[in-house]
Motif scaffolding. Structure first.
Motif, PDB file in Angstrom:
ATOM      1  N   PHE B  66       0.833  -1.192   0.000  1.00 17.96           N
ATOM      2  CA  PHE B  66       0.000   0.000   0.000  1.00 17.96           C
ATOM      3  C   PHE B  66       0.872   1.248   0.000  1.00 17.96           C
ATOM      4  O   PHE B  66       1.667   1.457   0.922  1.00 17.96           O
ATOM      5  N   ASN B  67       0.778   2.091  -1.051  1.00 16.08           N
ATOM      6  CA  ASN B  67       1.706   3.230  -1.113  1.00 16.08           C
ATOM      7  C   ASN B  67       1.018   4.569  -0.856  1.00 16.08           C
ATOM      8  O   ASN B  67       1.422   5.600  -1.369  1.00 16.08           O
ATOM      9  N   GLY B  68      -0.039   4.533  -0.057  1.00 16.45           N
ATOM     10  CA  GLY B  68      -0.624   5.777   0.437  1.00 16.45           C
ATOM     11  C   GLY B  68      -1.842   6.205  -0.346  1.00 16.45           C
ATOM     12  O   GLY B  68      -2.065   5.781  -1.474  1.00 16.45           O
ATOM     13  N   SER B  69      -2.650   7.047   0.285  1.00 19.02           N
ATOM     14  CA  SER B  69      -3.803   7.633  -0.388  1.00 19.02           C
ATOM     15  C   SER B  69      -3.881   9.067   0.091  1.00 19.02           C
ATOM     16  O   SER B  69      -2.989   9.535   0.777  1.00 19.02           O
ATOM     17  N   GLU B  70      -4.971   9.740  -0.261  1.00 19.94           N
ATOM     18  CA  GLU B  70      -5.080  11.132   0.173  1.00 19.94           C
ATOM     19  C   GLU B  70      -4.965  11.249   1.681  1.00 19.94           C
ATOM     20  O   GLU B  70      -4.332  12.127   2.218  1.00 19.94           O
ATOM     21  N   GLY B  71      -5.567  10.283   2.399  1.00 14.90           N
ATOM     22  CA  GLY B  71      -5.639  10.405   3.849  1.00 14.90           C
ATOM     23  C   GLY B  71      -4.691   9.506   4.607  1.00 14.90           C
ATOM     24  O   GLY B  71      -4.615   9.587   5.812  1.00 14.90           O
ATOM     25  N   ARG B  72      -3.986   8.587   3.930  1.00 19.50           N
ATOM     26  CA  ARG B  72      -3.137   7.642   4.698  1.00 19.50           C
ATOM     27  C   ARG B  72      -1.732   7.590   4.152  1.00 19.50           C
ATOM     28  O   ARG B  72      -1.515   7.684   2.933  1.00 19.50           O
ATOM     29  N   ARG B  73      -0.800   7.346   5.069  1.00 19.86           N
ATOM     30  CA  ARG B  73       0.592   7.246   4.643  1.00 19.86           C
ATOM     31  C   ARG B  73       0.881   5.842   4.122  1.00 19.86           C
ATOM     32  O   ARG B  73       0.143   4.902   4.439  1.00 19.86           O
ATOM     33  N   PRO B  74       1.937   5.684   3.332  1.00 19.35           N
ATOM     34  CA  PRO B  74       2.277   4.349   2.827  1.00 19.35           C
ATOM     35  C   PRO B  74       2.577   3.377   3.973  1.00 19.35           C
ATOM     36  O   PRO B  74       3.031   3.798   5.042  1.00 19.35           O
ATOM     37  N   LEU B  75       2.331   2.087   3.751  1.00 19.42           N
ATOM     38  CA  LEU B  75       2.662   1.072   4.753  1.00 19.42           C
ATOM     39  C   LEU B  75       4.047   0.490   4.487  1.00 19.42           C
ATOM     40  O   LEU B  75       4.616   0.691   3.422  1.00 19.42           O
ATOM     41  N   GLY B  76       4.545  -0.306   5.465  1.00 20.24           N
ATOM     42  CA  GLY B  76       5.876  -0.901   5.310  1.00 20.24           C
ATOM     43  C   GLY B  76       5.822  -2.355   4.882  1.00 20.24           C
ATOM     44  O   GLY B  76       6.836  -2.954   4.580  1.00 20.24           O
ATOM     45  N   MET B  77       4.613  -2.943   4.857  1.00 23.76           N
ATOM     46  CA  MET B  77       4.542  -4.373   4.559  1.00 23.76           C
ATOM     47  C   MET B  77       3.194  -4.690   3.923  1.00 23.76           C
ATOM     48  O   MET B  77       2.197  -4.032   4.209  1.00 23.76           O
ATOM     49  N   ALA B  78       3.204  -5.713   3.092  1.00 21.34           N
ATOM     50  CA  ALA B  78       1.941  -6.254   2.558  1.00 21.34           C
ATOM     51  C   ALA B  78       1.894  -7.731   2.914  1.00 21.34           C
ATOM     52  O   ALA B  78       2.914  -8.422   2.894  1.00 21.34           O
ATOM     53  N   GLU B  79       0.699  -8.213   3.249  1.00 18.59           N
ATOM     54  CA  GLU B  79       0.571  -9.627   3.613  1.00 18.59           C
ATOM     55  C   GLU B  79      -0.767 -10.152   3.109  1.00 18.59           C
ATOM     56  O   GLU B  79      -1.793  -9.495   3.237  1.00 18.59           O
ATOM     57  N   VAL B  80      -0.718 -11.343   2.509  1.00 15.30           N
ATOM     58  CA  VAL B  80      -1.953 -12.004   2.071  1.00 15.30           C
ATOM     59  C   VAL B  80      -1.924 -13.439   2.580  1.00 15.30           C
ATOM     60  O   VAL B  80      -0.897 -14.132   2.460  1.00 15.30           O
ATOM     61  N   SER B  81      -3.042 -13.903   3.178  1.00 11.90           N
ATOM     62  CA  SER B  81      -3.151 -15.307   3.616  1.00 11.90           C
ATOM     63  C   SER B  81      -4.300 -15.961   2.894  1.00 11.90           C
ATOM     64  O   SER B  81      -5.369 -15.362   2.746  1.00 11.90           O
ATOM     65  N   LEU B  82      -4.078 -17.184   2.444  1.00  7.11           N
ATOM     66  CA  LEU B  82      -5.129 -17.928   1.753  1.00  7.11           C
ATOM     67  C   LEU B  82      -5.409 -19.188   2.574  1.00  7.11           C
ATOM     68  O   LEU B  82      -4.495 -19.948   2.868  1.00  7.11           O
ATOM     69  N   HIS B  83      -6.665 -19.354   3.001  1.00 10.88           N
ATOM     70  CA  HIS B  83      -7.053 -20.500   3.810  1.00 10.88           C
ATOM     71  C   HIS B  83      -7.719 -21.546   2.922  1.00 10.88           C
ATOM     72  O   HIS B  83      -8.711 -21.241   2.258  1.00 10.88           O
ATOM     73  N   PHE B  84      -7.141 -22.753   2.936  1.00 15.22           N
ATOM     74  CA  PHE B  84      -7.715 -23.865   2.157  1.00 15.22           C
ATOM     75  C   PHE B  84      -8.376 -24.847   3.106  1.00 15.22           C
ATOM     76  O   PHE B  84      -7.927 -25.030   4.240  1.00 15.22           O
ATOM     77  N   LYS B  85      -9.374 -25.541   2.593  1.00 20.74           N
ATOM     78  CA  LYS B  85      -9.910 -26.687   3.322  1.00 20.74           C
ATOM     79  C   LYS B  85      -9.631 -27.938   2.497  1.00 20.74           C
ATOM     80  O   LYS B  85      -9.648 -27.867   1.264  1.00 20.74           O
ATOM     81  N   ASN B  86      -9.371 -29.018   3.147  1.00 18.88           N
ATOM     82  CA  ASN B  86      -9.146 -30.298   2.467  1.00 18.88           C
ATOM     83  C   ASN B  86      -8.174 -30.150   1.298  1.00 18.88           C
ATOM     84  O   ASN B  86      -8.493 -30.443   0.162  1.00 18.88           O
ATOM     85  N   LEU B  87      -6.976 -29.739   1.621  1.00 16.27           N
ATOM     86  CA  LEU B  87      -5.998 -29.406   0.580  1.00 16.27           C
ATOM     87  C   LEU B  87      -5.751 -30.582  -0.382  1.00 16.27           C
ATOM     88  O   LEU B  87      -5.596 -30.383  -1.566  1.00 16.27           O
ATOM     89  N   LEU B  88      -5.708 -31.796   0.148  1.00 20.40           N
ATOM     90  CA  LEU B  88      -5.300 -32.889  -0.737  1.00 20.40           C
ATOM     91  C   LEU B  88      -6.452 -33.767  -1.184  1.00 20.40           C
ATOM     92  O   LEU B  88      -6.261 -34.764  -1.815  1.00 20.40           O
ATOM     93  N   ALA B  89      -7.669 -33.359  -0.824  1.00 22.80           N
ATOM     94  CA  ALA B  89      -8.791 -34.201  -1.245  1.00 22.80           C
ATOM     95  C   ALA B  89      -9.044 -34.004  -2.728  1.00 22.80           C
ATOM     96  O   ALA B  89      -8.687 -33.010  -3.312  1.00 22.80           O
ATOM     97  N   ASP B  90      -9.721 -34.993  -3.334  1.00 23.72           N
ATOM     98  CA  ASP B  90     -10.131 -34.870  -4.748  1.00 23.72           C
ATOM     99  C   ASP B  90     -11.306 -33.909  -4.838  1.00 23.72           C
ATOM    100  O   ASP B  90     -12.051 -33.756  -3.895  1.00 23.72           O
ATOM    101  N   GLY B  91     -11.457 -33.333  -6.000  1.00 22.81           N
ATOM    102  CA  GLY B  91     -12.601 -32.444  -6.221  1.00 22.81           C
ATOM    103  C   GLY B  91     -12.573 -31.336  -5.207  1.00 22.81           C
ATOM    104  O   GLY B  91     -11.497 -30.914  -4.808  1.00 22.81           O
ATOM    105  N   ASN B  92     -13.699 -30.848  -4.777  1.00 22.07           N
ATOM    106  CA  ASN B  92     -13.584 -29.755  -3.814  1.00 22.07           C
ATOM    107  C   ASN B  92     -13.970 -30.214  -2.420  1.00 22.07           C
ATOM    108  O   ASN B  92     -14.484 -29.469  -1.629  1.00 22.07           O
ATOM    109  N   GLY B  93     -13.641 -31.469  -2.188  1.00 20.27           N
ATOM    110  CA  GLY B  93     -13.553 -31.923  -0.805  1.00 20.27           C
ATOM    111  C   GLY B  93     -14.869 -32.106  -0.103  1.00 20.27           C
ATOM    112  O   GLY B  93     -14.900 -32.460   1.058  1.00 20.27           O
ATOM    113  N   HIS B  94     -15.981 -31.888  -0.789  1.00 21.41           N
ATOM    114  CA  HIS B  94     -17.231 -32.065  -0.042  1.00 21.41           C
ATOM    115  C   HIS B  94     -17.379 -33.519   0.388  1.00 21.41           C
ATOM    116  O   HIS B  94     -17.931 -33.827   1.402  1.00 21.41           O
ATOM    117  N   ALA B  95     -16.867 -34.425  -0.436  1.00 23.83           N
ATOM    118  CA  ALA B  95     -17.157 -35.847  -0.227  1.00 23.83           C
ATOM    119  C   ALA B  95     -16.687 -36.322   1.137  1.00 23.83           C
ATOM    120  O   ALA B  95     -17.398 -36.984   1.842  1.00 23.83           O
TER     121      ALA B  95
END
Ligand SMILES: Nc1ncnc2c1ncn2[C@@H]1O[C@H](COP(=O)(O)OP(=O)(O)OP(=O)(O)O)[C@@H](O)[C@H]1O
Ligand SMILES: Nc1ncnc2c1ncn2[C@@H]1O[C@H](COP(=O)(O)OP(=O)(O)OP(=O)(O)O)[C@@H](O)[C@H]1O
Ligand SMILES: [Mg+2]
Ligand SMILES: [Mg+2]
Lengths: 152, 223, 152, 223
Positions: B66-95
């Motif tokens: 984030f490099n700032g906006s009219e009202g906020r200063r730039p940040l020093g870090m960016a972070e994204v987390s992705l949460h998976f369920k049943n990572l290794l199951a076939d299909g989308n794990g409902h089974a």
């Protein structure tokens, strides 16, 4: 490896022809391995498309909307062969006319049981076809927020 | 495998911690021009390991912070987390509702051989284990190595961070790891290398326009 | 030649700032001659834009719609400085949201007294803003015909 | 200067003779995907002298000739005519309603020096002078040379033809001429080199994306 690839190619080819016919309401399309390479494992893949009522032609001559639709047909055929858990489509419906947007969203319905689909769009018809709507706003200028929306 | 939710902090126009739940079926993302819709797509590509700044519409990787906006200063870090369920199951794990993906996944858990083999199972993704926001990187020592893992937990969280210095960090369920660990883990799931599961804005024609040899890579990925 | 170019550049710059403010409902934009060339007659032209509430940034960081809108502002400024008898815009409104389509068509209204404008579009709001509508059809498959239309 | 109408014959998907009248103000062109809207823009660029097949979405120039449909065989020639009114008047010519553009245009008529100077005024555009459709090119002898022209007629018609052989023909009010004659004539009008008056589909970003030096050419054109 050669057998596997050929098998995959044939299966994707079939899905491609089917998706193309659904999206264009007719016509036909085909994938071909370019002849100039001897070895199947090296050959590139050519795409030819024949929208209804037209001649079979290279994809370069298609219109903007016809190209987008053919690309979606190819994408869907890859997904049909090997579903991916998710798919993000960023304004792929922008070049499409109203009739084609309807056919496009109808085809996406077929993928939704295997794949979580994220559709970024400005098109009302695409919004209507979605199960859920998220709005992204910048109430505070320059800062994005995400809100679940109800469709009016 | 199912995408459960994503948490974005300081990535592009997402200043504060923003949560994006992934529903099943079709989700439409809407909003005015420039509000941050395509930035969501960039966040997903980035956390899954994208290495080219130009694929994120940026010149350098640090531009995603984030490099700032009219009202906020730039940040020093960016972070994204992705949460998976049943990572290794076939299909989308409902089974396999029993909650442990490895139950009827592809059998053996991911095998990643690394320099010094250590038995470090992936810790349960603790909801409360917020990585320390701000600038200080975690201690190097706790780097994670995936080896013979019997039980892959129900929920796997992949996190990526970047600091103004340009240094990137990868975290798996709260433990630092290498990019390669994440790539190897993902390669064993249905996500693969994501060649055709993300279509950027204005790039739908690229699926067709690519040279025949490039198009082939998409087929090989699927095969 | 130098004086002429500078004069033109300054005038186009003013039109650009005005068109940008009209299209974005605020903010500002600027054209700069790239410093690295000594001679004004050789220098390239850099564009920077600041949509309302955001920081001034290079045009690469703008969104798809913001880029299209900034490009239209630049185009209109060139037309304002030296009108061309005609202008053909092929689906330039495709990446725009509804509010921006309205601002875009309103701006075009200002050009229509000097320029014959042809607007190829799928967007209803753009059709409504036009003085006349032509439909292109392929009643006979593969063969195009042009018909004047009335807007329903 | 005003565009009055365009006649298309055998160009891309326009099989039969098709007329496109240019109204004043804003004209919206609509229709389903693939019906031929962008082909109209291509026709205008082509008749005004476009030399790059790739700018017309084609591999070779002959690709613009109608190459058949389900029900029709390919044609042997493509032809586009563009009818102008008040070619040399300022603005769009409404002011000098006397019908002869040169009345209050830029004064002296276009001066094009050519190898063998011949006094050949541009003949009045005869409505009925249909160039022979089909394959046979007109005889070379009648090539037009523009020299000291006192009266530019009210209506000027620019025509371009191409045959399967790849040979291109340029015609000015029914008389064969060279591409250079047309380019020189247009350069003296407000049309100029059309750098910024035609925006192709999907290319609106190019106005910005061009390298700074390329962008400069647009400014010089306007200056
Ligand atoms: N590092 C950053 N810090 C702050 N803001 C950023 C950063 N990178 C990009 N942005 C902002 O994000 C905005 C673009 O967002 P995005 O491309 O997601 O818009 P969008 O919703 O997809 O719009 P469109 O509908 O026009 O495609 C830009 O206006 C830009 O200012
Ligand atoms: N030489 C040719 N002969 C016959 N048909 C041609 C020729 N060249 C192009 N076409 C046809 O013209 C069609 C494309 O037309 P065009 O690009 O104008 O469509 P469009 O109306 O702009 O569509 P969109 O809304 O998708 O942009 C193609 O389907 C192609 O088959
Ligand atoms: Mg976008
Ligand atoms: Mg088009």
């Amino acid at each position: 490896a050669r057998e596997r690839f050929r098998g995959a190619f044939e299966a994707i080819q079939e899905h491609f022809q089917e998706s193309f016919r659904t999206l264009f309401g007719g016509g036909r399309a085909e994938l071909r391995l370019s002849e100039e390479d001897e070895d199947v494992l090296e050959a590139g893949i050519e795409v030819a498309a024949q929208p209804p009522g037209k001649r079979l032609q290279k994809i370069g001559l298609l219109s903007g909307g016809e190209k987008a639709l053919t690309a979606v047909a190819l994408l869907v055929s890859l997904f049909r062969y090997r579903p991916s858990p998710f798919c993000i489509l960023d304004e792929v419906d922008a070049p499409l006319d109203e009739a084609n947007v309807e056919r496009f969203t109808r085809l996406l319905q077929e993928l939704r049981s295997d794949t979580q689909l994220i559709l970024i769009t400005h098109n009302r018809k695409s919004m209507e076809a979605a199960d859920l709507l998220y709005g992204v706003t910048m109430e505070e200028p320059g800062v994005s927020k995400i809100l679940p929306l109800r469709f009016e | 495998l199912r995408l459960d939710r994503m948490e974005i902090l300081g990535f592009k126009s997402f200043y504060g911690r923003t949560r994006f739940d992934f529903p099943d079926g079709i989700t439409a993302v809407v909003g005015p021009n420039g509000c941050g819709k395509s930035n969501i797509g960039d966040a997903i590509s980035w956390v899954l390991g994208e290495q080219k700044a130009s694929s994120l519409r940026s010149d350098r990787m640090e531009d995603v912070i984030f490099n700032g906006s009219e009202g906020r200063r730039p940040l020093g870090m960016a972070e994204v987390s992705l949460h998976f369920k049943n990572l290794l199951a076939d299909g989308n794990g409902h089974a396999n509702g029993n909650g442990h993906g490895a139950g009827n996944g592809h059998g053996a858990a991911p095998e990643v051989t690394v320099a010094a083999d250590r038995e470090v199972p992936i810790p349960e993704a603790a909801e409360s284990a917020r990585p320390a926001a701000g600038g200080a990187p975690e201690s190097q020592a706790a780097a994670l190595r995936i080896t013979e893992i019997e039980e892959i937990p129900e929920e796997v969280v992949v996190t990526r961070r970047i600091y103004r210095s340009g240094e990137s960090e990868y975290v798996l369920n709260g433990q630092r790891c290498r990019l390669k660990d994440i790539q190897d883990l993902l390669a064993r799931t249905d996500i693969g290398s994501r060649l055709y599961s993300t279509i950027e804005q204005g790039k739908i024609d690229q699926v067709l326009a690519a040279r025949p040899k490039d198009r082939r890579a998409m087929f090989e990925e699927a095969a």
